[in-house]
Design an enzyme around this catalytic site. Structure first.
Site, mmCIF file in Angstrom:
data_model
loop_
_atom_site.group_PDB
_atom_site.id
_atom_site.type_symbol
_atom_site.label_atom_id
_atom_site.label_comp_id
_atom_site.label_asym_id
_atom_site.label_seq_id
_atom_site.Cartn_x
_atom_site.Cartn_y
_atom_site.Cartn_z
ATOM 1 N N ARG A 22 0.843 -1.185 0.000
ATOM 2 C CA ARG A 22 0.000 0.000 0.000
ATOM 3 C C ARG A 22 0.878 1.235 0.000
ATOM 4 N NH1 ARG A 22 -4.960 -0.345 4.155
ATOM 5 N NH2 ARG A 22 -5.458 -2.297 3.115
ATOM 6 N N HIS A 114 -9.769 1.258 3.273
ATOM 7 C CA HIS A 114 -10.477 2.434 3.774
ATOM 8 C C HIS A 114 -9.652 3.705 3.611
ATOM 9 C CE1 HIS A 114 -7.888 0.434 6.556
ATOM 10 N NE2 HIS A 114 -7.660 1.605 7.114
ATOM 11 N N LYS A 126 -2.851 -6.421 -3.465
ATOM 12 C CA LYS A 126 -2.603 -7.587 -2.606
ATOM 13 C C LYS A 126 -2.910 -8.851 -3.377
ATOM 14 C CE LYS A 126 -7.085 -7.043 -0.336
ATOM 15 N NZ LYS A 126 -7.859 -7.153 0.887
ATOM 16 N N ARG A 282 -15.101 -4.000 5.369
ATOM 17 C CA ARG A 282 -15.413 -3.539 6.729
ATOM 18 C C ARG A 282 -16.891 -3.218 6.875
ATOM 19 N NH1 ARG A 282 -10.523 0.149 9.097
ATOM 20 N NH2 ARG A 282 -8.892 -1.353 8.640
ATOM 21 N N GLU A 363 -12.463 -8.289 14.006
ATOM 22 C CA GLU A 363 -11.455 -7.370 14.523
ATOM 23 C C GLU A 363 -12.137 -6.091 14.991
ATOM 24 O OE1 GLU A 363 -7.412 -7.478 12.528
ATOM 25 O OE2 GLU A 363 -8.759 -7.423 10.828
ATOM 26 N N GLU A 364 -11.471 -5.415 15.924
ATOM 27 C CA GLU A 364 -12.019 -4.151 16.434
ATOM 28 C C GLU A 364 -12.096 -3.084 15.350
ATOM 29 O OE1 GLU A 364 -9.782 -1.440 16.366
ATOM 30 O OE2 GLU A 364 -8.350 -2.902 15.551
ATOM 31 N N ARG A 496 -1.272 2.953 17.290
ATOM 32 C CA ARG A 496 -2.641 2.663 17.712
ATOM 33 C C ARG A 496 -2.622 2.258 19.178
ATOM 34 N NH1 ARG A 496 -4.916 2.960 12.867
ATOM 35 N NH2 ARG A 496 -4.278 1.652 11.129
HETATM 36 C C1 G1P Z 1 -5.648 -2.168 9.993
HETATM 37 C C2 G1P Z 1 -6.501 -2.749 11.108
HETATM 38 C C3 G1P Z 1 -6.521 -4.255 11.017
HETATM 39 C C4 G1P Z 1 -6.986 -4.680 9.626
HETATM 40 C C5 G1P Z 1 -6.137 -4.002 8.559
HETATM 41 C C6 G1P Z 1 -6.665 -4.286 7.157
HETATM 42 O O1 G1P Z 1 -4.329 -2.615 10.131
HETATM 43 O O2 G1P Z 1 -6.052 -2.340 12.369
HETATM 44 O O3 G1P Z 1 -7.365 -4.763 12.006
HETATM 45 O O4 G1P Z 1 -6.904 -6.077 9.478
HETATM 46 O O5 G1P Z 1 -6.150 -2.594 8.753
HETATM 47 O O6 G1P Z 1 -7.961 -3.829 6.989
HETATM 48 P P1 G1P Z 1 -3.168 -1.728 10.818
HETATM 49 O O7 G1P Z 1 -3.120 -0.424 10.088
HETATM 50 O O8 G1P Z 1 -3.597 -1.529 12.246
HETATM 51 O O9 G1P Z 1 -1.927 -2.573 10.685
HETATM 52 ZN ZN ZN Z 2 -11.195 -2.727 3.558
#
Ligand code: G1P
Ligand code: ZN
Length: 543
Positions: A22, A114, A126, A282, A363-364, A496
């Protein structure tokens, strides 16, 4: 047909993170950048000659360009057939579904989830394996190795194909099938969810709003909610996918989906509110006047999934990422099923799902899913909620409050510190790690540290060990703080901080989240010395 071998030199930054590679769009637009990475993936896939590949993305800026490049490279690399979504579109869950249904060897999913899109926004690539889930670290590391030493890539010099027209076309010896991006997904949902009951719910006057945030789920949500289930036209808003998501941040949380929050907390709130993210994996669930945390949503879905036809036989087990609250564990204990705790990132659920150890996971960060595919699935979660609402015939907020009354409430919040200096963020984590031995027994304000560690995960299926997945601090007062650095950010580092506190007493369940968590936040800030290391007094985003 003419296959060209183009000489190239490596880029040093093509190591995939939590969810593929990314980067900012301008990084991807450097000459050969995309080609180098795709060639490295194709070189790593075993048995690609003659195999079927899936290609699609979330429709963000640069999507179609990369789809065309990937098609020509797939032909030059010997794939036999490619299934590509019309207009280059496939939501992440739909890509997973198509890979599995058509027994593809894997799929290229183009998305930065997102993260914002547009010429200055983010892009991502990916690779998903034949089970439909994200490639494991062994694969992505092999890709990175290849990308770091690449000398040439292969591409067919065919012209661009027409991605608008559904049907078959050839590039060299390879067949390209342009497919309806929605059809296979709808068929799968119909097997899992009681469409009749949900249609009855809408017939009875149930009102909902689904905000697609101008991202990929619009066409899926319209096809299912409005066309199949009879929800009134206009139930889905922002339903046209736009290359820049209409300038919005397509992340379904109370901060970025503020229009939905305003509606659901307003006087004319419909019965149910939901949203999904850039690539559709999501979900966000809002009851009238009550945002349902993803951790609570996972727990509630675990409680009631058996009400949907796809889960009528009960659940094998449930898994959550470590920073997700323990709400689902409490339900699992009551149901007598096993609860697993994995590192952040969907790829860790795949083994558990493949081995049949779990049926649901989440996941949260607003991801919920099941064994139907190997990605989280935003619209599926919304449909499962609708199925439960249709059977229980109780308002959504009642379901949540009853859940808390039965199991206790896990108050939860997440603080993100974005775009930090990478060095400052690394120093903060290093200092935290160095302190771990001395923290137990120490008091910070109203809380006392009971235990702490750096989460290390041993996969119960393949026994691989993944260390350093986040610092966990447990307090005696049934509270927890977790610290980790994001693996999906595209500029600087993101810290985080996940904060939670368990409250069994129902008379305290309506207290403001900020009030209940204030002591945990203070303790976390003091322990990690966030202000001193980052120079920030407050987080950039609180969800
Ligand atoms: C973030 C979220 C994680 C999710 C990922 C992909 O990753 O925290 O739960 O699986 O995006 O959507 P992070 O940026 O925290 O590594
Ligand atoms: Zn997504």
């Amino acid at each position: 047909m003419a296959i060209t071998r183009v000489p190239t030199t490596p880029f040093s930054d093509q190591r995939p993170g939590t969810s593929g590679l990314r980067k900012k769009v301008p990084v991807f637009r450097q000459p050969h950048y995309v080609e180098n990475f795709i060639q490295s993936i194709f070189g790593t896939v075993e048995g690609s000659r003659g195999a079927t590949l899936v290609i699609g993305g979330d429709g963000r800026f640069f999507n179609e360009t990369v789809v065309q490049t990937a098609l020509k490279m797939a032909a030059a690399n010997g794939f036999g057939r490619v299934l590509v979504g019309q207009r280059g579109l496939l939501s992440t869950p739909a890509a997973s579904c198509v890979i599995r249904k058509h027994k593809a060897i894997g799929g290229l999913v183009l998305s930065a989830s997102h993260n914002p899109g547009g010429p200055e926004g983010d892009f991502g690539i990916k690779f998903n394996m034949s089970h439909g889930g994200p490639a494991p670290e062994s694969f992505t590391e092999a890709v990175f190795k290849r990308a770091s030493a690449i000398t040439e890539y292969k591409i067919d010099d065919a012209p661009d194909i027409d991605l608008d027209r559904i049907g078959e076309i050839r590039i060299g010896d390879m067949t390209v099938e342009v497919i309806d991006p929605v059809a296979d997904y709808v068929e799968l949902m119909e097997k899992l969810i009681d469409f009749e009951k949900v249609a009855d719910l809408f017939r009875s006057g149930f009102r909902m709003r689904f905000d697609a945030l101008s991202a990929i789920t619009g066409p899926y949500a319209k096809a299912i909610l409005e066309d199949r289930l009879g929800a009134p036209a206009g139930t889905v808003v922002n339903g046209e996918p736009k290359p820049d998501f209409g300038g919005h941040h397509p992340d379904p949380n109370p901060v970025h989906a503020h229009d939905l929050m305003e509606l659901m907390y307003g006087p004319d709130a419909p019965d149910f509110g939901a949203a999904s993210d850039g690539d559709g994996d999501r979900n966000m669930i809002v009851a009238p006047g009550l945002f349902v945390t993803p951790s609570d949503s996972l727990a509630i879905l675990t409680s009631y999934a058996h009400l949907a036809p796809g889960y009528a036989e009960g659940l094998a087990g449930v898994a959550r990422s470590m920073p997700t609250s323990r709400a689902a564990d409490r339900v699992a204990a009551k149901l007598g099923i096993k609860a697993y705790e994995t590192p952040t990132g969907w790829k860790f659920f795949a083994n558990l799902l493949d081995a049949g150890l779990i049926t649901l996971c989440g996941e949260e960060s607003a991801g919920t899913g099941s064994n139907h595919i190997r990605e989280k699935d935003g619209l599926w979660a919304v449909l499962l909620w609708l199925n439960i609402l249709a059977v229980l015939k109780k308002p959504a907020d009642r379901i949540v409050r009853d859940h808390w009354a039965g199991f206790g409430r896990d108050f939860y919040t997440r603080h993100d510190y974005e775009e930090l200096e990478t060095e400052a963020a690394n120093n903060l984590m290093a200092s935290l790690r160095a302190k771990l031995g001395s923290l137990p027994g120490q008091r910070f304000g109203a809380l006392t540290v009971e235990a702490c560690d750096d989460f290390s995960y041993t996969d119960p299926v393949d026994h691989s060990v993944t260390p350093k997945q986040g610092i966990r601090i447990l307090f005696k007062e049934d509270a927890r703080a977790v610290f980790r650095l994001s693996g999906t950010g595209t500029s600087g580092a993101t810290l985080r901080v996940y904060l939670e506190r368990f409250e069994p007493d129902p008379t305290r369940h309506d207290l403001p989240v900020a009030e209940v968590l204030a002591p945990v936040i203070d303790a976390a800030n003091a322990i990690a010395e966030i202000a001193a290391f980052t120079g920030r007094d407050e987080p950039s985003v609180v969800t």
